[in-house]
Design a protein around this motif. Structure first.
Motif, PDB file in Angstrom:
ATOM      1  N   ASP A 141     -42.612 -74.169   1.960  1.00  0.00           N
ATOM      2  CA  ASP A 141     -43.572 -73.475   2.826  1.00  0.00           C
ATOM      3  C   ASP A 141     -44.468 -74.464   3.550  1.00  0.00           C
ATOM      4  OD1 ASP A 141     -42.568 -71.094   1.893  1.00  0.00           O
ATOM      5  OD2 ASP A 141     -44.116 -70.851   0.362  1.00  0.00           O
ATOM      6  N   VAL A 142     -44.614 -74.282   4.834  1.00  0.00           N
ATOM      7  CA  VAL A 142     -45.559 -75.062   5.615  1.00  0.00           C
ATOM      8  C   VAL A 142     -46.716 -74.151   5.986  1.00  0.00           C
ATOM      9  CG1 VAL A 142     -44.313 -74.594   7.763  1.00  0.00           C
ATOM     10  CG2 VAL A 142     -45.908 -76.513   7.642  1.00  0.00           C
ATOM     11  N   ARG A 143     -47.915 -74.616   5.766  1.00  0.00           N
ATOM     12  CA  ARG A 143     -49.117 -73.847   6.087  1.00  0.00           C
ATOM     13  C   ARG A 143     -49.723 -74.395   7.366  1.00  0.00           C
ATOM     14  NH1 ARG A 143     -48.963 -73.769   0.411  1.00  0.00           N
ATOM     15  NH2 ARG A 143     -49.089 -71.651  -0.404  1.00  0.00           N
ATOM     16  N   ILE A 144     -49.965 -73.495   8.288  1.00  0.00           N
ATOM     17  CA  ILE A 144     -50.381 -73.882   9.635  1.00  0.00           C
ATOM     18  C   ILE A 144     -51.799 -73.390   9.868  1.00  0.00           C
ATOM     19  CG2 ILE A 144     -49.822 -73.715  12.090  1.00  0.00           C
ATOM     20  CD1 ILE A 144     -46.973 -72.779  11.085  1.00  0.00           C
ATOM     21  N   THR A 145     -52.724 -74.322  10.018  1.00  0.00           N
ATOM     22  CA  THR A 145     -54.121 -73.980  10.287  1.00  0.00           C
ATOM     23  C   THR A 145     -54.340 -73.928  11.791  1.00  0.00           C
ATOM     24  OG1 THR A 145     -54.850 -75.006   8.227  1.00  0.00           O
ATOM     25  CG2 THR A 145     -56.521 -74.631   9.913  1.00  0.00           C
ATOM     26  N   LEU A 146     -54.781 -72.775  12.264  1.00  0.00           N
ATOM     27  CA  LEU A 146     -54.934 -72.538  13.699  1.00  0.00           C
ATOM     28  C   LEU A 146     -56.369 -72.815  14.153  1.00  0.00           C
ATOM     29  CD1 LEU A 146     -53.007 -69.143  13.797  1.00  0.00           C
ATOM     30  CD2 LEU A 146     -52.127 -71.372  14.498  1.00  0.00           C
ATOM     31  N   PRO A 147     -56.580 -73.020  15.447  1.00  0.00           N
ATOM     32  CA  PRO A 147     -57.951 -73.169  15.965  1.00  0.00           C
ATOM     33  C   PRO A 147     -58.784 -71.933  15.623  1.00  0.00           C
ATOM     34  CG  PRO A 147     -56.353 -73.845  17.609  1.00  0.00           C
ATOM     35  CD  PRO A 147     -55.571 -73.229  16.494  1.00  0.00           C
ATOM     36  N   ASN A 148     -60.044 -72.160  15.342  1.00  0.00           N
ATOM     37  CA  ASN A 148     -60.916 -71.049  14.948  1.00  0.00           C
ATOM     38  C   ASN A 148     -60.957 -69.937  15.999  1.00  0.00           C
ATOM     39  OD1 ASN A 148     -61.548 -72.208  12.535  1.00  0.00           O
ATOM     40  ND2 ASN A 148     -63.603 -72.904  13.151  1.00  0.00           N
ATOM     41  N   ALA A 149     -60.890 -70.319  17.258  1.00  0.00           N
ATOM     42  CA  ALA A 149     -60.989 -69.332  18.334  1.00  0.00           C
ATOM     43  C   ALA A 149     -59.766 -68.420  18.385  1.00  0.00           C
ATOM     44  CB  ALA A 149     -61.171 -70.041  19.679  1.00  0.00           C
ATOM     45  N   TRP A 150     -58.702 -68.783  17.697  1.00  0.00           N
ATOM     46  CA  TRP A 150     -57.482 -67.982  17.709  1.00  0.00           C
ATOM     47  C   TRP A 150     -57.467 -66.925  16.600  1.00  0.00           C
ATOM     48  CZ3 TRP A 150     -52.619 -71.506  18.780  1.00  0.00           C
ATOM     49  CH2 TRP A 150     -52.820 -72.189  19.985  1.00  0.00           C
ATOM     50  N   GLN A 151     -58.409 -66.997  15.698  1.00  0.00           N
ATOM     51  CA  GLN A 151     -58.408 -66.070  14.578  1.00  0.00           C
ATOM     52  C   GLN A 151     -58.597 -64.621  15.051  1.00  0.00           C
ATOM     53  OE1 GLN A 151     -60.255 -67.618  10.680  1.00  0.00           O
ATOM     54  NE2 GLN A 151     -61.483 -68.614  12.255  1.00  0.00           N
TER      55      GLN A 151
END
Length: 348
Positions: free
Chosen positions: A280-290
């Motif tokens: 599994d790869v965990r992908i942290t997105l930009p805060n503005a995309w939440q």
């Protein structure tokens, strides 16, 4: 006219005793589709039994005086004592029950629970003035003197014997957003009369979880909890929600992860454990995309799409499973509206 009688809690003592119920000539018998009860005919015509008067074995036959009805001009037949059946060899009246025998399991079901449909059965009668039944219990392989003092229950009504679903709650949505130092946890679950509460749990390693909050259900299917001021040395926090019903059965949501102290830069930060990634790869997105629609795509080194995920409401950190993919270099691409970001990851 129709009358229904339901035998409840036809079970055992968990050791050796098992209960039984015998009903005379029911028009129909209804069971759960997942029944723990064994059923056999009782006292049917032609059955060879020992006479309780003289001990002789013979086949049961219909009384010729009352023609098997058990009564003559509204009075119990004196030849068969109202049973409608005689021992064919000696002509003594049959004093047992003709109909259906339920044999319960040795397993003990707590209390008399109308949701324990696997140890219930409903007997249906039509156009009768009386019914004859017998309740009892028998000892199994281990001697016991408690078979005569079992608790029996008979209700003069029918029940829905569809097997009770212990915990029908399933999480239709579960998200964790990281905003201004707080973890905003939200989920959706259908309403259920058996649902007792939800437990929000937190972990810093993804394995050992502790309870941080209890949320009780209300007249809604959407729930939320804010974990304020999240700060841990690991820089990573995991969350999950457990639904618990009144029988103490539980169901657990998927696990969501957030990364702390992340800037609002548009570069995607991959949290892989380990890196290179195995499953599994965990992908942290930009805060503005939440909370927004995000498309995640995984490309091979030659530009072919190996996997894609459409997120309706993205969390801060999402998980993509790479099981079944060959080893090598991949590129994760994320698209949110007009914005695009990508990051390389190595699959081992």
């Amino acid at each position: 006219e129709r009358a229904d009688f339901t035998a409840l809690d036809v079970d055992g003592d968990g050791y050796s005793i098992s209960e039984y119920a015998t009903f005379s000539n029911p028009a129909n018998v209804a069971y759960s589709s997942f029944s723990s009860l064994a059923t056999t005919p009782a006292g049917s015509l032609g059955s060879v039994l020992n006479c309780t008067v003289c001990g002789a074995a013979s086949a049961l036959s219909q009384c010729l005086v009352c023609h098997g009805t058990g009564d003559v001009l509204g009075i119990d037949c004196v030849v068969c004592d109202g049973s409608g059946v005689l021992f064919g060899g000696c002509s003594h009246a049959f004093d047992g029950v003709i109909g259906n025998v339920l044999q319960g399991p040795v397993q003990n079901f707590a209390n008399i629970d109308t949701n324990a449909t696997q140890v219930m059965a409903t007997y249906q009668y039509k156009n009768v003035d009386k019914i004859t039944f017998r309740y009892g219990a028998k000892s199994g392989a281990y001697a016991s003197n408690g078979s005569g003092i079992r608790l029996n229950s008979l209700w003069s009504k029918s029940f829905d014997l569809t097997p009770w679903q212990t915990l029908p709650v399933s999480f239709s949505r579960f998200a964790v957003l990281y905003e201004k130092g707080d973890a905003n946890i939200s989920w959706q679950a259908p309403s259920s009369e058996m649902l007792s509460h939800f437990v929000v749990q937190r972990s810093t390693d993804g394995k050992n979880f502790t309870d941080i909050a209890t949320v009780f259900p209300g007249k809604t299917t959407s729930y939320s909890y804010k974990d304020q001021g999240v700060a841990f040395a690991t820089g990573v926090v995991y969350y999950r929600v457990v639904s618990v019903d009144f029988t103490k059965e539980s169901q657990t949501s998927t696990v969501k992860m957030i990364r702390l102290n992340k800037s609002d830069a548009q570069t995607i930060v991959l949290a892989t454990y380990p890196n290179p990634v195995v499953n599994d790869v965990r992908i942290t997105l930009p805060n503005a995309w939440q909370g927004k629609p995000v498309m995640l795509q995984l490309y091979t080194s030659n530009g072919t799409i190996a996997k894609s995920m459409q997120l309706g409401s993205a969390g801060q950190t999402e998980t993509m499973t790479l099981n079944g993919l060959t080893k090598g270099l991949y590129i994760v691409k994320a698209v949110c509206g007009e914005e695009t970001a990508q990051q390389r990851v190595v699959k081992n």
